[in-house]
Design a protein around this motif. Structure first.
Motif, PDB file in Angstrom:
ATOM      1  N   ALA A 106     -71.232  19.329 -16.641  1.00 31.08           N
ATOM      2  CA  ALA A 106     -72.360  20.270 -17.170  1.00 31.08           C
ATOM      3  C   ALA A 106     -71.853  21.067 -18.216  1.00 31.08           C
ATOM      4  CB  ALA A 106     -72.826  21.045 -15.915  1.00 31.08           C
ATOM      5  N   GLU A 107     -70.703  21.605 -18.333  1.00 28.60           N
ATOM      6  CA  GLU A 107     -70.120  22.245 -19.239  1.00 28.60           C
ATOM      7  C   GLU A 107     -70.244  21.732 -20.764  1.00 28.60           C
ATOM      8  OE1 GLU A 107     -65.847  24.368 -20.686  1.00 28.60           O
ATOM      9  OE2 GLU A 107     -65.866  23.305 -19.037  1.00 28.60           O
ATOM     10  N   HIS A 108     -69.861  20.402 -20.817  1.00 29.31           N
ATOM     11  CA  HIS A 108     -69.801  19.853 -22.245  1.00 29.31           C
ATOM     12  C   HIS A 108     -71.445  19.471 -22.458  1.00 29.31           C
ATOM     13  CE1 HIS A 108     -70.419  16.070 -24.420  1.00 29.31           C
ATOM     14  NE2 HIS A 108     -69.428  16.671 -25.136  1.00 29.31           N
ATOM     15  N   ARG A 109     -72.374  19.131 -21.531  1.00 31.74           N
ATOM     16  CA  ARG A 109     -73.625  19.146 -21.797  1.00 31.74           C
ATOM     17  C   ARG A 109     -74.378  20.456 -22.482  1.00 31.74           C
ATOM     18  NH1 ARG A 109     -73.368  15.642 -17.482  1.00 31.74           N
ATOM     19  NH2 ARG A 109     -73.916  17.362 -16.066  1.00 31.74           N
ATOM     20  N   ARG A 110     -73.905  21.445 -21.817  1.00 28.44           N
ATOM     21  CA  ARG A 110     -74.331  22.916 -22.265  1.00 28.44           C
ATOM     22  C   ARG A 110     -73.932  23.201 -23.533  1.00 28.44           C
ATOM     23  NH1 ARG A 110     -72.125  28.395 -22.182  1.00 28.44           N
ATOM     24  NH2 ARG A 110     -70.509  27.442 -21.323  1.00 28.44           N
ATOM     25  N   ARG A 111     -72.719  23.104 -24.006  1.00 29.59           N
ATOM     26  CA  ARG A 111     -72.156  23.297 -25.432  1.00 29.59           C
ATOM     27  C   ARG A 111     -72.461  22.384 -26.356  1.00 29.59           C
ATOM     28  NH1 ARG A 111     -65.835  25.231 -23.909  1.00 29.59           N
ATOM     29  NH2 ARG A 111     -65.988  25.712 -26.041  1.00 29.59           N
ATOM     30  N   ALA A 112     -72.498  21.009 -26.173  1.00 26.95           N
ATOM     31  CA  ALA A 112     -72.824  19.966 -26.975  1.00 26.95           C
ATOM     32  C   ALA A 112     -74.278  20.037 -27.418  1.00 26.95           C
ATOM     33  CB  ALA A 112     -72.648  18.496 -26.155  1.00 26.95           C
TER      34      ALA A 112
END
Length: 407
Positions: A106-112
């Motif tokens: 989820a952290e990657h998806r939020r920033r990406a």
């Protein structure tokens, strides 16, 4: 430091060094040899003889990048950290950093998603105009000499000033930022200090844009519903600058090499423009700037390409090798026109689509401006005398010496 080629490594004798002079020649031949000897997943050695796996098969690369739950991106998962010397040359690329590049789930998806949205709003007409201005200024510095090195004097100098403008760096600060970033890429004495200064400049940029937003990528990231922290934006902008500079510069240089050495593009050099896009696309298949990308880390023991992969093993994505996989590309010439290459990777950690378009706009503008300004440019050395920078991860020329009529 533990010897990585210990008796517990069943592939100690057969691991292929992923470094050395072979990567300065025809890397595609080496990947073909490795595929014949080892199949789609080959045991390799990185610098300092650190073991890893090179994923050569197109389908295998696609499988790895499409399954982040079993092939993690966080390099803290690696099982070989006790073997890594503090001055290891690949540490800047594999060592964990708090950027979206190493984030998972989820952290990657939020920033990406935030970065994707911010880049998608870039005005490509303005971007092209900025790239053309940078290209013109660089050509002005050598046009009166009748000769130049199109790598160090041109291709290397185009992307970063354009990216800096895109993220909102003031014009008066761009030249200084570019000099500092180039010092970090040189990886020589003072590189770490230069990186510290670059990071501080970007941190101040984020701080200033929070107070005075404008029409730039940094301001859009600050306003995004993902509510990114200043520290997150700073790290992701640093990654954007690094990712936008080297591969794009190599894409420009490799494409100019193709157009100067292949008779199919001779008409372009005398004024035509229909072949520039074809040349850019062909380079992504044949001489992609990012050859091998580290990487992914096995979340658990598993099998891939008939190899037993242990939890924590490092897998290098063989993007160039996958592009040449005969199982999906039996006739290389039939694939040149499409965009199914792995050059920008695949899956959720791929290069954002908007970033791919931005890189293409910059590269295309740089090539077209050069051909407009110097239509009779020719190589001053035989094509087979050109040499490649010594890197197992990237493919870019050391120099591209040319001559032309004084402009």
């Amino acid at each position: 430091m533990t010897n990585p080629q210990s008796s517990c490594d069943p592939f100690a004798e057969s691991r292929v060094p992923l470094y050395g002079p072979q990567f300065q020649r025809k890397s595609a031949d080496l990947y073909a040899e490795m595929r014949r000897a080892h199949g789609p997943v080959a045991p390799v050695l990185l610098d300092s003889d650190v073991p890893a796996w090179l994923v050569l098969g197109y389908r295998e690369v696609q499988y790895v990048v499409s399954n982040p739950e079993i092939f993690g991106r966080d390099s803290r998962r690696w099982n070989a950290w006790d073997r890594i010397p503090p001055d290891w040359p690949l540490l800047p690329l594999i060592g964990y950093q708090p950027t979206m590049m190493f984030a998972e789930g989820a952290e990657h998806r939020r920033r990406a998603e935030a970065l994707d949205d911010a880049l998608a709003d870039v005005d490509q007409f303005a971007l092209r105009a900025q790239a053309q201005q940078v290209a013109d200024r660089l050509i002005d510095t050598f046009a009166g000499a009748g000769e130049a090195d199109l790598i160090t004097q041109y291709a290397d100098g185009v992307p970063l000033p354009v990216v800096a403008r895109m993220i909102g760096v003031p014009d008066m600060e761009t030249a200084d930022l570019v000099r500092e970033v180039n010092k970090t890429h040189a990886a020589g004495e003072g590189a770490n200090d230069a990186y510290t200064r670059v990071r501080e400049k970007v941190r101040r940029l984020v701080e200033s844009k929070r107070e005075n937003p404008a029409r730039d990528v940094t301001s859009r990231l600050l306003a995004h519903p993902a509510t990114l922290a200043d520290e997150e934006i700073t790290e992701d902008l640093l990654h954007l600058m690094n990712a936008g500079q080297l591969p794009t510069a190599y894409w420009i240089g490799n494409t100019l090499r193709l157009m100067l050495t292949d008779d199919r593009f001779a008409m372009t050099l005398s004024g035509g423009r229909q072949s520039v896009g074809q040349a850019l696309n062909e380079v992504l298949w044949e001489d992609t700037p990012t050859q091998n990308f580290p990487g992914r880390f096995a979340v658990r023991d598993l099998r891939l390409g008939d190899r037993q992969i242990r939890k924590g093993d490092l897998l290098i994505l063989g993007l160039a090798a996958a592009n040449h996989d005969p199982l999906v590309r039996p006739d290389p010439q039939t694939s040149i026109g499409n965009q199914a290459y792995m050059s920008f990777s695949y899956g959720e950690h791929r290069c954002p689509y908007a970033a791919q378009e931005i890189a293409k706009v910059i590269a295309e503008a740089a090539i077209e401006v050069l051909l407009d300004r110097l239509p009779d440019v020719v190589l001053t050395v035989p094509a087979d005398a050109l040499t490649w920078r010594p890197s197992p991860l990237f493919r870019g020329l050391s120099a591209l010496p040319v001559k032309f009529t004084l402009a």
